[in-house]
Design an enzyme around this catalytic site. Structure first.
Site, PDB file in Angstrom:
ATOM      1  N   GLU A  43       0.838  -1.199   0.000  1.00 14.76           N
ATOM      2  CA  GLU A  43       0.000   0.000   0.000  1.00 14.76           C
ATOM      3  C   GLU A  43       0.880   1.259   0.000  1.00 14.76           C
ATOM      4  O   GLU A  43       1.832   1.357   0.784  1.00 14.76           O
ATOM      5  CB  GLU A  43      -0.871  -0.047   1.256  1.00 14.76           C
ATOM      6  CG  GLU A  43      -1.887   1.042   1.421  1.00 14.76           C
ATOM      7  CD  GLU A  43      -2.757   0.815   2.646  1.00 14.76           C
ATOM      8  OE1 GLU A  43      -3.741   1.571   2.804  1.00 14.76           O
ATOM      9  OE2 GLU A  43      -2.461  -0.101   3.447  1.00 14.76           O
ATOM     10  N   LYS A  66      -9.014   2.683  -2.492  1.00 11.21           N
ATOM     11  CA  LYS A  66      -9.313   1.889  -1.303  1.00 11.21           C
ATOM     12  C   LYS A  66     -10.761   2.119  -0.890  1.00 11.21           C
ATOM     13  O   LYS A  66     -11.221   3.260  -0.796  1.00 11.21           O
ATOM     14  CB  LYS A  66      -8.361   2.280  -0.170  1.00 11.21           C
ATOM     15  CG  LYS A  66      -8.401   1.393   1.068  1.00 11.21           C
ATOM     16  CD  LYS A  66      -7.286   1.788   2.023  1.00 11.21           C
ATOM     17  CE  LYS A  66      -7.209   0.886   3.239  1.00 11.21           C
ATOM     18  NZ  LYS A  66      -6.066   1.221   4.117  1.00 11.21           N
ATOM     19  N   CYS A  81      -5.581  -3.372   1.831  1.00 15.06           N
ATOM     20  CA  CYS A  81      -5.451  -3.513   3.278  1.00 15.06           C
ATOM     21  C   CYS A  81      -6.779  -3.696   4.010  1.00 15.06           C
ATOM     22  O   CYS A  81      -7.339  -4.780   4.048  1.00 15.06           O
ATOM     23  CB  CYS A  81      -4.681  -2.315   3.842  1.00 15.06           C
ATOM     24  SG  CYS A  81      -3.974  -2.677   5.487  1.00 15.06           S
TER      25      CYS A  81
END
Length: 633
Positions: A44, A113, A167
């Protein structure tokens, strides 16, 4: 063979030094290209580093990141690999934490994200906007226009469908990859920055394994490493590649150098699992639409196959799980048999004991069942039935085992009865053909059935899964019983279970008998013994090594694999044990026997399913008895 090679990478970084980070990234790309990798997933925000904090709000960092994204695109030209790198992307005055997919000189798509952690040590909403609702959108960067942007992107090349999540997306109740997998994604790449605290690594590993199992996919996980800022947190550079609940490759946590792990994903196996699992595509009815972005690989070939192929896929490979797995198997077998005793109200068991592996395992199951139900072991009627081929070794082991286990032991010699039967049917006793052998097998079964009737007991079957797969049993002979406890236990696992009991559950005298049974060549002992009283008829000389047949069976049934693929995997797994000609010879034998002997499996007695493979016509395998093997050879 429908394999694709993938990588998870964690580069050394310097916080906010984009040029340095770029150079570390391209070094890992070069290594991946050398290994013929097709997808490489970086952590990330790997281009800037994850721990820039309020520096993310500085235009210098954002613009520099875009400049190096352009450089990375140029660097990717003529490289047949999809590069997935983390970078901040500014769109309409909002900054997004993104996974950027790059291939052959251009960005294929950018995925923001979906879920931003804003609890405990995380406060990403201070800098970034959530991308969960962005679909069917496009953005422009300074060097490329009209780039697909959103959480609805699946990157496709033939039967490979790759999806990106970032994540925290994995940690929520329904990860984006759950929806994407139902829409067809079979490889998930996760760009992560997951810090280390005590116990978190094992939980994270389980999470990744479970998500790959739920989605019937491969999961490539790459996390930021130890060179991120340690102002408040430490990251370990955890790298994992999972496939359908198992870990294929993992990295070294806390490494101070850049890391790259690779493995080969079995796309065909994942497809098979999804075809077979009818619940999978019906999990969610209102699955959002996804855009498919074509990749266009030049080739999926690779020089080195670096995926571990287990020689004995039915046998536990983790030493820590040995005792637990064995206990579970025995619990399934004995609990199933106990239910049958309770239902029939039978007080006795009848079992033929040959001094071989299968009858030994079945007896151990019966012993455990009787002990569990509080029944007297003297109600276990064990019968050994010497014939023309019975050797002193197997006979003595059968006698000793039954007596040591305190069972009701009986001996009935079948030689005279078999000779009389030869006369009755007009068969020459000196012709040692299939009739000669089957007369003995059916005589033994008749004796056992009749004694079970006489005693009011259950005849316990001893045949195993490997024998059923090959049809290595006499129809209406040892093929038949009143309840079969070994029917889904392959021969390689039978050996394992008997050895486990010998070394963990027995006194020294009983242990010695069990270990000698394990060392005895596998044989039905239906042909006359040798001049020295030794075993002449060795099963594996006739049908081939059971470890090979168990391997063939597992991949044929469990993965729906074609012959060429099974051969390829077997040659990889057994490259130090058998030559290629031997493997192909016995694979042909396996396929031929598997198809021609289905009629025996269609008439199986009841018995519990124990592992992932069963050949019961009432369970896993509904196969015509007259199906041809021509399309499979």
């Amino acid at each position: 063979m429908n394999f694709v090679k993938v990588s998870a990478a964690s580069p050394k970084v310097t916080v906010a030094d984009v040029e340095y980070n770029y150079n570390q990234i391209i070094d890992l790309i070069d290594k991946a290209v050398e290994e013929d990798v097709k997808f490489i997933v970086f952590p990330e925000l790997s281009l800037t580093s994850y721990t820039c904090a309020d520096l993310f709000l500085n235009f210098s960092l954002i613009k520099t990141s875009e400049i190096y994204l352009d450089k990375l695109c140029n660097y990717s030209k003529n490289k047949d690999i999809v590069i997935v790198v983390g970078a901040p992307i500014l769109v309409k005055d909002k900054l997004y934490n993104c996974g950027v997919s790059i291939f052959n000189g251009k960005i294929l798509g950018i995925v923001p994200k979906s879920f931003l952690p804003n609890y405990s040590e995380f406060y990403e909403k201070r800098w970034f906007a959530e991308g969960i609702d962005i679909r069917d959108s496009y953005i422009d960067l300074s060097f490329q226009k009209n780039i697909p942007f959103g959480v609805d992107l699946i990157f496709k090349d033939n039967n490979i469908n790759f999806f990106i999540e970032i994540c925290e997306d994995l940690w929520v109740a329904i990860p984006p990859s759950s929806y994407a997998s139902i829409a067809g994604a079979n490889i998930i790449g996760n760009l992560s920055a997951s810090n280390e605290i005590v116990g978190k690594a094992s939980y994270r590993k389980d999470l990744i394994k479970n998500q790959s199992a739920r989605t019937l996919s491969s999961y490539i996980y790459s996390s930021a490493g130890v060179h991120e800022s340690t102002t408040d947190l430490l990251f370990s550079g955890d790298l994992l590649i999972a496939e359908n609940g198992g870990i294929l490759a993992s990295g070294e946590r806390f490494s101070r150098e850049s890391q790259l792990i690779t493995s080969c994903i079995d796309i065909e196996k994942l497809t098979f699992e999804r075809m077979k699992n009818s619940s999978f595509t019906n999990t969610l009815k209102n699955v959002p639409k996804f855009r498919e972005i074509e990749i266009g690989f030049k080739s999926l070939n690779f020089k080195t196959f670096n995926r571990f192929v287990d020689k004995h896929p039915f046998v536990p490979s983790n030493p820590k799980e040995i005792e637990e797995r064995c206990e579970e198997i025995f619990a399934i077998q004995s609990s199933a048999l106990a239910k049958r005793f309770e239902h029939t109200k039978s007080k006795k068991a009848v079992i033929g004991i040959s001094g071989g592996l299968d009858s030994t395992l079945a007896l151990l199951v019966v012993i455990r069942t009787f002990d569990m139900l509080g029944m007297d072991r003297k109600n276990i009627v064990t019968i050994t039935m010497p014939g023309f081929g019975t050797t002193d070794r197997t006979y003595n082991n059968a006698v000793d085992l039954c007596k040591l286990l305190n069972c009701d032991f009986r001996e009935i010699n079948i030689v005279e009865a078999s000779l009389q039967h030869f006369k009755d049917i007009g068969h020459d006793k000196d012709i040692h053909d299939v009739t000669y052998e089957n007369v003995q097998a059916r005589e033994r079964t008749q004796i056992l059935m009749d004694i079970a009737n006489k005693e009011g007991g259950l005849l316990i079957g001893t045949g195993d899964l490997s024998e059923l797969a090959l049809g290595w049993c006499t129809y209406n002979g040892d093929h038949m019983s009143m309840y079969g406890v070994n029917g889904s236990i392959p021969k390689t696992l039978v050996k394992y279970l008997v050895r486990y009991v010998a070394t963990h559950k027995m006194d020294e005298e009983s242990k010695a008998v069990l270990l000698d049974i394990l060392d005895t060549p596998i044989s039905p002992e239906l042909l006359p013994k040798g001049k020295n009283g030794d075993i002449v008829q060795k099963t594996e000389d006739v049908v081939g090594p059971y470890e090979l047949h168990d391997f063939f069976l597992y991949h044929f049934i469990r993965s729906g694999a074609e012959k060429d693929k099974i051969s390829f995997l077997a040659k990889e797994a057994f490259k130090n044990d058998y030559d290629e000609e031997t493997i192909d010879k016995w694979l042909d034998k396996f396929i031929t026997r598997f198809f021609t002997q289905q009629f025996k499996r269609s008439a199986l007695p009841d018995g519990p399913k124990v592992g992932t493979v069963s050949l019961s016509p009432r369970g896993d395998l509904r196969m015509p008895s007259d199906a041809s093997y021509n399309s499979f050879r």
